[in-house]
Design a protein around this motif. Sequence first.
Motif, PDB file in Angstrom:
ATOM      1  N   GLU A  38       8.769  -0.504   4.454  1.00 38.25           N
ATOM      2  CA  GLU A  38       8.303  -0.828   5.813  1.00 38.25           C
ATOM      3  C   GLU A  38       7.592   0.353   6.472  1.00 38.25           C
ATOM      4  O   GLU A  38       7.711   0.587   7.684  1.00 38.25           O
ATOM      5  CB  GLU A  38       9.471  -1.283   6.697  1.00 38.25           C
TER       6      GLU A  38
ATOM      7  N   LYS B   6       1.566 -10.725   4.917  1.00 36.57           N
ATOM      8  CA  LYS B   6       1.478  -9.634   3.948  1.00 36.57           C
ATOM      9  C   LYS B   6       0.075  -9.034   3.968  1.00 36.57           C
ATOM     10  O   LYS B   6      -0.707  -9.153   3.024  1.00 36.57           O
ATOM     11  CB  LYS B   6       1.830 -10.149   2.551  1.00 36.57           C
TER      12      LYS B   6
ATOM     13  N   TRP C 256      -2.963  -9.706  -3.486  1.00 36.56           N
ATOM     14  CA  TRP C 256      -1.764  -8.899  -3.323  1.00 36.56           C
ATOM     15  C   TRP C 256      -0.525  -9.774  -3.567  1.00 36.56           C
ATOM     16  O   TRP C 256      -0.546 -10.938  -3.212  1.00 36.56           O
ATOM     17  CB  TRP C 256      -1.719  -8.315  -1.911  1.00 36.56           C
ATOM     18  N   PRO C 257       0.551  -9.297  -4.198  1.00 34.56           N
ATOM     19  CA  PRO C 257       0.829  -7.911  -4.618  1.00 34.56           C
ATOM     20  C   PRO C 257       0.381  -7.564  -6.027  1.00 34.56           C
ATOM     21  O   PRO C 257       0.576  -6.418  -6.456  1.00 34.56           O
ATOM     22  CB  PRO C 257       2.343  -7.859  -4.495  1.00 34.56           C
TER      23      PRO C 257
ATOM     24  N   ARG D 167      -5.922  -9.663   2.749  1.00 36.58           N
ATOM     25  CA  ARG D 167      -5.057  -8.477   2.646  1.00 36.58           C
ATOM     26  C   ARG D 167      -5.548  -7.349   3.555  1.00 36.58           C
ATOM     27  O   ARG D 167      -4.813  -6.839   4.371  1.00 36.58           O
ATOM     28  CB  ARG D 167      -5.015  -8.004   1.182  1.00 36.58           C
TER      29      ARG D 167
ATOM     30  N   GLU E   4       7.050  -1.139   0.551  1.00 31.62           N
ATOM     31  CA  GLU E   4       8.381  -1.667   0.261  1.00 31.62           C
ATOM     32  C   GLU E   4       9.442  -1.041   1.156  1.00 31.62           C
ATOM     33  O   GLU E   4      10.563  -1.556   1.234  1.00 31.62           O
ATOM     34  CB  GLU E   4       8.731  -1.427  -1.208  1.00 31.62           C
TER      35      GLU E   4
END
Length: 934
Positions: A553, A807, A465-466, A787, A551
């Motif tokens: 939250e 993340k 990720w991402p 992830r 993106e």
Amino acid sequence: MAFGKARSSKRSPSSYTSTVTMVIFIAICVIGLWMLTSSFIPRQTTSTANDLSSSTNSRTHYQHKDPPAFEDSQGDLPDVEPKQMVEMSNYDSKSREDKQSSVLLPENRSDPVVEGNAEDETELENIEASNDDGNPKSSNNEEHEKDQSSLEEENTVETQQRKEESADVEQQAKEESETEEIQEIYAQSEQQTTEVQSTERTQQDTQQETAEMESQENTDLSRQQISQEDHQEISDFQNAEIHEGISEPEIRQVMNEETVLQEQQESEQQDETTDNEESQQSERTEAEKQEGHQSEENDNSSNQETQQQEQDILTEEKEMDLNSGESFLGEAQSETQQQGIMTEEKAATDLNSGGESFPGGAHPEIPKESTESKQSWSTQAVQSENEKERRKEGPNGIDRNLYGYTWELCNVTAGPDYIPCLDNEKALKKLHSTRHYEHRERHCPDEAPTCLVPLPDGYKRSIEWPKSRDKIWYHNVPRTKLAEVKGHQNWVKVTGEFLTFPGGGTQFIHGALHYIDFIQQSVPKIGWGKRSRVILDVGCGVASFGGYLFEREVLTMSFAPKDEHEAQVQFALERGIPAMSAVMGSQRLPFPSRVFDLVHCARCRVPWHADDGALLLEINRVLRPGGYFVWSATPVYQNLKEDAEIWKAMSALTLSMCWNLVTVKKDKLNSIGAAIYRKPITNECYNHRKNNSPPMCKDEDDPNAAWYVPLQSCMQWVPVAGTERGSQWPEEWPQRLETPPYWLNRSQMGIYGKPAPDDFAADYEHWKRVVRKSYLSGLGISWSNVRNVMDMRAVYGGFAAALKDLKLWVMNVVTIDSPDTLPIIYERGLFGIYHDWCESFSTYPRSYDLLHADHLFSRLKKRCKVVPVMAEIDRIVKPGGKLIVRDKSSIVGEVENILKSLHWEVRLIFSKDQEGILSAQKSDWRPRTYSASS
């Protein structure tokens, strides 16, 4: 010896019969004595012979020595006799040659003091004879002159040699005395080590495992060319980690023996030199020689005792988990520093007062659950009255076939995508109807499978990720049908060896971010990432909507059935987006009531209006009072006959449910529209309805019961009391993460015996400390590769909350036999699900990067076997994925054995005070044989 032979041949009885010859001999001796006192005659060609003799005799003199007791201890004594230790000092080469020669000469094996007196008496006799007889010389005997000339040279050399040897003989005696002391200490160490070995050998595993560990040790030794100081740090670290299979007195005895030998060696080095620089050089030389000597002993197959000793030491190191690979060995220094922090943590006030700490300051466990608290908390099993009765009691002991278990591949139609509770063909054939999507619901086998799922051909480790949001490896999910059907809508496309995701969907072909902003602009009070934190995406497709909401939250629980849109949830999980396989059918969703801030449906193909709105009423159950329902579908913006009928039915249903139609907006870019509804926050509308349809639920109905509970076409009353859950909106994100829910009152006892708000706060502090001090740096885990995470037994969600800055996302699982704390998890802005680990989880194989099990197995053993659960863990963890287990030491050992049989790499195992922790990593290994057809 050469000198002895010369004297016996030249000094025959016939040579001394003549009086003249005797006088000449005495005269020559006097002349030789005078020459000796006036000049130095260097040694002739005898050094070569002496060297050869010394080398030969040195090898035979010490060949009775036994091999060293400790192969990789910094206090080791070498196997080649203490001569190497003498050579490490700064004696010059000439002195060593002289000492070796003196040891070899027969006359030097007697007392040096007696020999010196004998030599002095011989010289005095020669001088007295010379004074009595004078110094005559005959010219008639040339042969005697040559003989006497040769004798003169020999006597001169012998005299000089004896003087030099007499100077060294006392030193040699002293060194031999020291050598005997070293040998005595060495013999004692060997005897003690033999006793330790005899105890440790009973704990060894099979010969095959020992051979593998020996090979690993040889590799590790070649990498560990470090100084004595580094060796001592690692020894200290070893001494701190005590595996339950090795008793602490045995480890202490070995460490004490190493210390004695090291002190003896250091004392000798201090006596031999006073120069610090030369001493350091000597230590480095000794370390290199020891490593070289160990390598030679490993290659020497004839020395069986040495090999056995190495295997014992290696077994000890493996059990203490210092052979966990390059990454964990590289963190030894960091772990040692963390132990200092542990000491400070012991004095801190925390959840486990007075208990010992795990590495990094993490306590063995949160305080044990309070017995009294069980009266204050209900469980999902109790709440769900219609839960199926298919639990089986497991044995109290360790399950059969743990170590060396014969694993086989699952012989099923689904192959690499097998989900046992969704692919149960026997159960599906017995269904009487599929009208309500019963064939997409859970139907678990009577016995949980113990087979393993194969890997797809060409499988590769997942992209991180991402980047994974936009592309994945094609062979990891080799499905092309969805790309063919939905490619024009930018769902997914095949691009070479990748499957790419442009970020589109049926309702947002120009990208999810634009669509997300469109919803926010339609109803600004939605407040992505502030007011709306946890949402539910129904019929998610490949979950691009939830993927791009990160993106903003926002945490999205996406779900879709395992249907003709093949592997859509599998696509989402491989991309690193939260998702699960589920369907809106005949049963409730496995979530508590009133927990989602918003529910989203974009062409989700759910007949909301059918069956008196049963499915929309289920959305009403899980939606928080005041929450929004976003419906983006063709009936909202098209006027086709079928669409118009659906819109009319939906309008009547939502009105009778007291939902407020906030707005209907159209997105010109995507040519779609969305209707946004809001659930009421009071009961006023319910009390003024003309028709009681749909009806209000009865008081005895438990809205939180969700485990195999059929749908009920009714609505729950809105909580109005200030202390009831759902009567108020939670704090905005991120404040809600750390704030105890307002409905947790101090009169209610928490899970661990404290007042509920204090219990919540203490649990959070505990997991922050565990994650910071231990998990992030002490388990050998590269968190940048992690992830998708699952907490297999979450309580308050403290573990997931402590990882908030990474993340990743965490699926919190509250087991059905545990206190029902899942509403608390949602209240703090996290999400989760109810589940029973005696059954398979509703997800695809290879879904998660890390699983965390805190005191899960010790509770599961009361209801089901551990082996099927471990097979399920192996199914849902990706190759290269990790498992962290915290439990009783006996349970941790049992799990370790099963993992070894599955060819997982056990990176760390640590036990203290009957509590243990284990960290392991899944390999790519798969068995070659298939089980009988399921």
